[in-house]
Design an enzyme around this catalytic site. Structure first.
Site, PDB file in Angstrom:
ATOM      1  N   ARG A  90      15.389  22.671   1.811  1.00 26.46           N
ATOM      2  CA  ARG A  90      15.765  21.780   2.914  1.00 26.46           C
ATOM      3  C   ARG A  90      14.896  20.539   2.936  1.00 26.46           C
ATOM      4  NH1 ARG A  90      20.759  23.256   4.720  1.00 26.46           N
ATOM      5  NH2 ARG A  90      20.812  25.348   5.597  1.00 26.46           N
ATOM      6  N   GLN A 173      16.665  20.376  24.681  1.00 29.46           N
ATOM      7  CA  GLN A 173      16.447  19.061  25.279  1.00 29.46           C
ATOM      8  C   GLN A 173      14.955  18.809  25.491  1.00 29.46           C
ATOM      9  OE1 GLN A 173      18.163  18.695  29.187  1.00 29.46           O
ATOM     10  NE2 GLN A 173      18.254  16.458  29.106  1.00 29.46           N
ATOM     11  N   HIS A 177      12.792  16.052  23.112  1.00 28.58           N
ATOM     12  CA  HIS A 177      12.444  14.786  23.771  1.00 28.58           C
ATOM     13  C   HIS A 177      10.985  14.396  23.593  1.00 28.58           C
ATOM     14  CE1 HIS A 177      16.465  14.692  25.035  1.00 28.58           C
ATOM     15  NE2 HIS A 177      16.316  13.822  25.999  1.00 28.58           N
ATOM     16  N   TYR A 325      21.676  33.478  11.190  1.00 28.90           N
ATOM     17  CA  TYR A 325      21.330  34.223   9.973  1.00 28.90           C
ATOM     18  C   TYR A 325      20.902  35.660  10.299  1.00 28.90           C
ATOM     19  CZ  TYR A 325      20.912  29.664   7.555  1.00 28.90           C
ATOM     20  OH  TYR A 325      21.125  28.419   7.024  1.00 28.90           O
ATOM     21  N   TYR A 355      21.349  14.887  17.206  1.00 30.36           N
ATOM     22  CA  TYR A 355      20.901  15.862  18.212  1.00 30.36           C
ATOM     23  C   TYR A 355      21.458  15.564  19.601  1.00 30.36           C
ATOM     24  CZ  TYR A 355      17.685  19.845  17.797  1.00 30.36           C
ATOM     25  OH  TYR A 355      17.141  21.103  17.653  1.00 30.36           O
ATOM     26  N   HIS A 358      25.198  17.094  23.909  1.00 25.22           N
ATOM     27  CA  HIS A 358      25.647  17.176  25.302  1.00 25.22           C
ATOM     28  C   HIS A 358      26.784  18.145  25.563  1.00 25.22           C
ATOM     29  CE1 HIS A 358      23.130  13.580  25.056  1.00 25.22           C
ATOM     30  NE2 HIS A 358      22.743  13.952  26.264  1.00 25.22           N
ATOM     31  N   GLY A 496      20.873  18.519   9.778  1.00 29.40           N
ATOM     32  CA  GLY A 496      19.889  18.808  10.821  1.00 29.40           C
ATOM     33  C   GLY A 496      18.744  19.665  10.318  1.00 29.40           C
ATOM     34  N   SER A 500      14.683  19.059  10.693  1.00 30.64           N
ATOM     35  CA  SER A 500      14.035  19.995  11.590  1.00 30.64           C
ATOM     36  C   SER A 500      12.864  20.705  10.895  1.00 30.64           C
ATOM     37  CB  SER A 500      15.090  20.986  12.090  1.00 30.64           C
ATOM     38  OG  SER A 500      14.480  22.086  12.690  1.00 30.64           O
TER      39      SER A 500
HETATM   40 MN1  MNH Z   1      20.606  13.901  26.937  1.00 30.57          MN
HETATM   41  C1  MNH Z   1      19.605  10.878  25.783  1.00 30.57           C
HETATM   42  C2  MNH Z   1      21.374  12.487  29.969  1.00 30.57           C
HETATM   43  C3  MNH Z   1      21.168  16.993  28.313  1.00 30.57           C
HETATM   44  C4  MNH Z   1      19.915  15.348  23.933  1.00 30.57           C
HETATM   45  N1  MNH Z   1      20.533  12.038  27.716  1.00 30.57           N
HETATM   46  C5  MNH Z   1      20.094  10.916  27.061  1.00 30.57           C
HETATM   47  C6  MNH Z   1      20.238   9.774  27.914  1.00 30.57           C
HETATM   48  C7  MNH Z   1      20.739  10.233  29.103  1.00 30.57           C
HETATM   49  C8  MNH Z   1      20.911  11.649  28.984  1.00 30.57           C
HETATM   50  C9  MNH Z   1      21.080   9.415  30.343  1.00 30.57           C
HETATM   51  C10 MNH Z   1      19.897   8.329  27.552  1.00 30.57           C
HETATM   52  C11 MNH Z   1      21.161   7.754  26.969  1.00 30.57           C
HETATM   53  C12 MNH Z   1      21.091   6.362  26.459  1.00 30.57           C
HETATM   54  O1  MNH Z   1      20.810   5.444  27.223  1.00 30.57           O
HETATM   55  O2  MNH Z   1      21.369   6.210  25.270  1.00 30.57           O
HETATM   56  N2  MNH Z   1      21.172  14.606  28.798  1.00 30.57           N
HETATM   57  C13 MNH Z   1      21.414  13.857  29.914  1.00 30.57           C
HETATM   58  C14 MNH Z   1      21.729  14.735  31.028  1.00 30.57           C
HETATM   59  C15 MNH Z   1      21.659  16.009  30.548  1.00 30.57           C
HETATM   60  C16 MNH Z   1      21.316  15.917  29.138  1.00 30.57           C
HETATM   61  C17 MNH Z   1      22.038  14.261  32.422  1.00 30.57           C
HETATM   62  C18 MNH Z   1      21.885  17.334  31.236  1.00 30.57           C
HETATM   63  C19 MNH Z   1      22.373  17.516  32.406  1.00 30.57           C
HETATM   64  N3  MNH Z   1      20.557  15.835  26.240  1.00 30.57           N
HETATM   65  C20 MNH Z   1      20.853  16.956  26.960  1.00 30.57           C
HETATM   66  C21 MNH Z   1      20.743  18.096  26.113  1.00 30.57           C
HETATM   67  C22 MNH Z   1      20.401  17.656  24.880  1.00 30.57           C
HETATM   68  C23 MNH Z   1      20.273  16.208  24.961  1.00 30.57           C
HETATM   69  C24 MNH Z   1      20.995  19.537  26.534  1.00 30.57           C
HETATM   70  C25 MNH Z   1      20.206  18.541  23.694  1.00 30.57           C
HETATM   71  C26 MNH Z   1      19.341  18.405  22.755  1.00 30.57           C
HETATM   72  N4  MNH Z   1      19.905  13.233  25.159  1.00 30.57           N
HETATM   73  C27 MNH Z   1      19.664  13.998  24.056  1.00 30.57           C
HETATM   74  C28 MNH Z   1      19.100  13.156  23.023  1.00 30.57           C
HETATM   75  C29 MNH Z   1      18.994  11.874  23.562  1.00 30.57           C
HETATM   76  C30 MNH Z   1      19.520  11.945  24.912  1.00 30.57           C
HETATM   77  C31 MNH Z   1      18.677  13.612  21.643  1.00 30.57           C
HETATM   78  C32 MNH Z   1      18.388  10.624  22.922  1.00 30.57           C
HETATM   79  C33 MNH Z   1      16.985  10.456  23.475  1.00 30.57           C
HETATM   80  C34 MNH Z   1      16.313   9.176  23.103  1.00 30.57           C
HETATM   81  O3  MNH Z   1      16.638   8.631  22.056  1.00 30.57           O
HETATM   82  O4  MNH Z   1      15.465   8.717  23.860  1.00 30.57           O
END
Ligand code: MNH
Length: 556
Positions: A90, A173, A177, A325, A355, A358, A496, A500
């Protein structure tokens, strides 16, 4: 004339360069291929290609025959050999040291050394190409909002057939992050997580200033507050860090943690609380063994312990679950000590992009017998206070997450994140889905039906994109036919997993000079790393008996 590299003429990871205005050259050095477009395999390459099983066969093997795997898992020599193979096969797909970024499609010192960029595995599509994806497709890409409405918006909740629960979703998440922190003020190609990996900046902050605000400066511990007899993160009044809270949030629910936006979701704050309690617990253990150590040393050592625990949990609980697995994965840095492996990592924009999971998010949240909808759930830390960590763990562990692949499964509350992601990928000039497939050793899809495994969405996609070679990365990843009984398709895994595993094992604590008991405060603390588990993290840090079901998968 157009840039002759627009059509990606160089195969097998050969590097394309224009030479003058009407010529190009492929650099096939060390690809194992030769010829104008690096298409002819050398003898040894041809032999390896003939022997190499397809990703589909390997996946099938690993996800079937549980009886045989039980035997293999019990033979240390075999388990080690297979784990070493998994890690090496990988991680060699990720360039290390890193190469390109959104600004530089050729090697440059700026691109290598400027860590405020996300790196890129594939260079951006050159500016002077006939179409946004190079040469394939239409001059204009489909409207991102329309893509989201047609292909991503959830009609009816599709549960993940692998049984992932909300513990899994919020762990994903929370964990990711720490290294996916786009610096939107500068643009989607920039990051604020300059550690580029598992540094636990989401616990300790991404600057020394934040870290110092969060620290108690006593016994290595972090600041905390006690509410209803339980330890929670300090309020922003006690720890003056910039947290993102809308105005309506009352002072007592404004917790301060290492990541400024973790007030967004109680699931994130739940994991932050668990890691905070764990940090202080580890500090107390270290202090027993090292009453001679000062606050600084206790803090720094506990941080390394928590980094180790995180990697252990991610490999042996999180990735183990996600992979499906029967082979039992192993976190053991010694597996790589005789290999040619670089202990460094740079987060790629493509990794962040893929990643965006959502679809995991449900329609509403079932918390100990009541249903909480998005407006009451988001930015509402009192949910955590009302249920306690143990109450949320119990609820999240029982609720099934959504299936990531297959399409039409993103709840309306987070749909705009997918739209933003696609827009950002265009700004950064990502190459096509098929270009990424080839880069990660997969064959191009020949048609949209080939991608989705059905005809309805395929027909719409063809109408919108014109050519399967113009299909963008994110729609490709999400709309690709999921593997039978799996959370997503082949490409998500094949892209991925390299990012990872490279990020986990490329951590400095996995290197020979670090990976020894003294780094972590001695044998007892090293054991905390080597025995870490999701269940341990939860149950050592909540009051009362351990909940029956602490796992990344729904019970039953
Ligand atoms: Mn999520 C970025 C909302 C759950 C993975 N998420 C964001 C952004 C928002 C957001 C708003 C910023 C978007 C932008 O301006 O481009 N996310 C949510 C909300 C929930 C959520 C409200 C749950 C409820 N997110 C999740 C989950 C994952 C995830 C579960 C799984 C891994 N989200 C991401 C990733 C980013 C992101 C990866 C990109 C982060 C970054 O680049 O800063």
């Amino acid at each position: 004339a157009a840039n002759l590299c627009c059509g990606n003429p160089c195969q097998n990871r050969g590097v394309c360069s224009t030479v003058g205005f009407d010529r190009y050259e492929c650099d096939c050095t060390r690809t194992g291929f030769y010829g104008d477009n690096c298409t002819t395999p050398e003898l040894w390459t041809a032999v390896k290609m003939a022997l190499k099983p397809s990703p589909e066969s390997v996946h099938h093997l690993l996800t079937h025959f549980p009886g045989a795997w039980r035997l293999v898992n019990g033979v240390p020599f075999l388990r080690d050999a297979i784990m070493r193979y998994v890690l090496m096969s990988r991680s060699t797909l990720v360039p290390s040291p890193p190469t390109y970024n959104a600004r530089y499609g050729y090697k440059s010192w700026e691109s290598y050394s400027n860590v405020s960029y996300f790196t890129r595995v594939l260079p951006p599509v050159p500016e002077d190409c006939p179409t946004p994806m190079g040469v394939a497709g239409k001059a204009q890409l489909p409207d991102a909002q329309e893509l989201a409405e047609r292909f991503f918006r959830r009609r009816r909740f599709v549960p993940d057939p692998q049984g992932s629960n909300l513990m899994f979703a919020f762990f994903a998440q929370h964990f990711t992050h720490q290294f996916f922190k786009t610096d939107f003020k500068k643009g989607p190609e920039f990051t604020r997580a300059l550690g580029h990996g598992v540094d636990l900046s989401h616990v300790y902050g991404d600057s020394l200033e934040t870290q110092h605000q969060l620290r108690l400066f006593k016994d290595g511990k972090l600041k905390f507050q006690v509410i209803d007899g339980q330890v929670y993160p300090p309020s922003v009044e006690e720890a003056r860090v910039a947290m993102m809270y809308p105005e309506h949030v009352p002072a007592r629910a404004r917790f301060a943690v290492g990541h400024e936006s973790f007030g967004l979701v109680p699931g994130l704050m739940m994991f932050s609380t668990l890691w905070l309690r764990e940090h202080n617990r580890v500090c107390a253990i270290l202090r027993e063994d090292h009453p001679e150590w000062d606050d600084e040393r206790l803090f720094q050592t506990a941080r390394l312990v928590l980094i180790g625990q995180t990697i252990k949990i991610v490999i042996e609980d999180y990735v183990q679950h996600l992979s499906g697995y029967h082979f039992r994965l192993k976190f053991d840095p010694e597996l790589l000590f005789r290999e040619n492996f670089q202990y460094r990592n740079r987060i790629a924009a493509e990794f962040n992009h893929l990643y965006h999971w959502h679809p995991l998010m449900p329609d509403a949240f079932a918390l100990q017998g009541r249903v909480v909808r998005y407006p009451q759930f988001l930015f509402n830390n009192s949910v955590l206070l009302e249920h306690g960590v143990e109450g949320l763990v119990d609820s999240f562990a029982r609720q099934q997450a959504g299936r990531i692949g297959g399409g039409k499964n993103i709840h309306s509350s987070v749909l705009r994140v997918a739209v933003a992601g696609i827009k950002h990928s265009r700004q950064m000039r990502f190459q096509s889905f098929n270009a990424y497939r080839r880069r990660f050793g997969l064959k191009s899809y020949r048609s949209f039906e080939d991608v989705t495994g059905e005809t309805e969405m395929a027909a719409e996609l063809r109408e919108m994109y014109g050519d399967v070679d113009a299909l963008e990365l994110y729609p490709g990843l999400i709309l690709e036919r999921p593997r039978p009984g799996a959370i997503f398709g082949e490409t998500m895994v094949e892209m991925g997993a390299p990012f990872s595993l490279k990020g986990l094992m490329g951590n400095p604590i996995c290197s020979p000079e670090y990976w020894k008991p003294s780094t972590f405060g001695g044998a007892r603390a090293f054991e905390l790393v080597n025995t870490a588990s999701l269940r341990g993290l939860v149950c050592r840090n909540i009051p009362g008996p351990c909940p029956e079901h602490v796992s990344f998968r729904v019970p039953g």
